[in-house]
Write an enzyme that holds these catalytic residues in place. Sequence first.
Site, PDB file in Angstrom:
ATOM      1  N   LEU A 211       1.379  -1.043   0.025  1.00  0.00           N
ATOM      2  CA  LEU A 211      -0.486   0.220  -0.476  1.00  0.00           C
ATOM      3  C   LEU A 211       1.097   1.335   0.140  1.00  0.00           C
ATOM      4  O   LEU A 211       1.288   1.885   1.071  1.00  0.00           O
ATOM      5  CB  LEU A 211      -0.825  -0.676   1.282  1.00  0.00           C
ATOM      6  N   ASP A 212       1.468   1.647  -1.355  1.00  0.00           N
ATOM      7  CA  ASP A 212       2.202   3.253  -1.390  1.00  0.00           C
ATOM      8  C   ASP A 212       0.914   4.229  -0.635  1.00  0.00           C
ATOM      9  O   ASP A 212       0.415   4.664  -0.601  1.00  0.00           O
ATOM     10  CB  ASP A 212       2.416   3.207  -3.116  1.00  0.00           C
TER      11      ASP A 212
END
Length: 574
Positions: A232-233
């Site tokens: 999850l950037d």
Amino acid sequence: MFGSEIAQRVASIYPDIDADILASQIIDAFWPEGTHRRKRARRPGNMLWSQTNALLITYGNSLIDGQHKPLDLLHHFLRNDLKGAIDGVHILPFFPFTSDDGFAVSDYRKVNPQLGDWVDINRIADDFKLMSDLVLNHVSSQGQWFNAYRQGKAPFDRFFFEASPDQDLSQVVRPRTTPLLQEVETVNGPRHVWCTFSHDQIDLDFRNPEVLLEFLRIIRLHIDNGVQIIRLDAVAFLWKEAGTPSIHLRQTHEIVKLIRALCDYAVEPVILLTETNVPKAENLSYFGNRDEAHVIYNFPLPPLILHALMAGTAKHLATWQRAMPPAPLGCAYLNFTASHDGIGMRPAEGLLTQGDQAAMIKTVKKTGGLVSMRALPDGGEAPYELNTTFFDALTETFNGPDSHHRERFLCSQTIVMSLEGIPAFYIHALLATPNDTEAVEKRGMNRAINRHQWNYEKLRSLLDDPDSRQKSILNALRDRLLVRKNQPAFHPNATQFTLMTSDDRVFGLWRQSLDRQQSIFALHNVSADTVTLPATVLNLIADENWVDVLNGDVISDEITLKPYQCRWISNQSY
């Protein structure tokens, strides 16, 4: 039971929306027709990873030759040079994009045709555990979604976060110095859209549940194509509210919990990793109560390891590690020194003094590196990251250059292998890639210094040359990884205790396997001195044979460490 659990999560995020209806939509998005879920959630445990796991971090086009698809070259490199030592690969965003080397995604459902196609991704996923990026905070300003927004087309007309310059945005935490808001023309007149990172990266508005549903469909696409780890950037910035810092807000954590719940019910073994390059307590918060990320990055490691090896003392590294909690059951740390980004300085806040940081910046600049800044709420600036390859950053110490560059770098990577957690290695660390100053000049971006593209034919000739730096470093690190994978005491959740060695030049750890059968005392000399320690500092169990599994030496009364030498002293050799 499952539906009501999801509905409770939904109600916490979207209190004004019918929770049961939205929960049903979420389930349908994650499990479309033809797929199914587990009857019970996967319970937290330590079976999703082991000491055999190690990751390569790379761009899809880090290896090029002008003839073959870059993904095929990457697959060849993985199988030919890393098979057995590395079992997983994080391919940085491999989608069509417009800037930021992939993090301004223009189409989430396609593979960048310059890299290959989904079939090439599938082949890699068949041989290695694959991590993909879910760039869910923002999208490209030139992509289909934002173009549809500007044209007022549903549902994208409500996909992006709008704000007014008249609102109080002074508290917003920024990783960049560019203006937060960008004025754009739409069919409904001018609008100001939120841009946490750049004006080509427009922030999405997760207050609209349609945005969440679309990303759940994208996660399903990743899973169906063999992805086992979802990164999850920039997730910390997900939820925004004017008048707040707009980082780590409650709703952000609730969305991570929702995605974790879905992953735990997935038939496929899916691991959720959060990317939050922030100080320690904020980073640790993404474990939640064992209900958020399975894995978090150990972000303080890069600056602390770099400082230790530049200063010749592990004092700050050891002090920090002693205060670190073990990962909760069902969770793990991802340990690394180098990545596609720079060496983040925010995680060093409160751990290294300003004097320490200034000395690091000075040394990195002497070796050809750069420094990127971030904006502060008061209008000032502070160092955000050091831009350099990790190999070149360790060319010299605070005392200047010496003859120990290779050993110093190997020590940095061996510390990563020794710590509790899963080790990860950037391709340019494994290949001892030098700073690409030419790319910085050509692209006008500091981070380009550590994003070199190797001509694969040239790289292969270097890897075939026993005297090349690339061959020497890759072989040494691969050999240590092959030893490591056979040691149960290096399981990511095995017991860890930071040793009091009485000499700050040595960073020491005690690891004990989950079944308590194997102990390893991992010692790392972070100095250019030869250090001798009495064996009594390790509390070696009597009547057992203690051997350094890295070189086979039998340990007696004294333990000698040459400059930057690492020793894994164990009561059992596998």
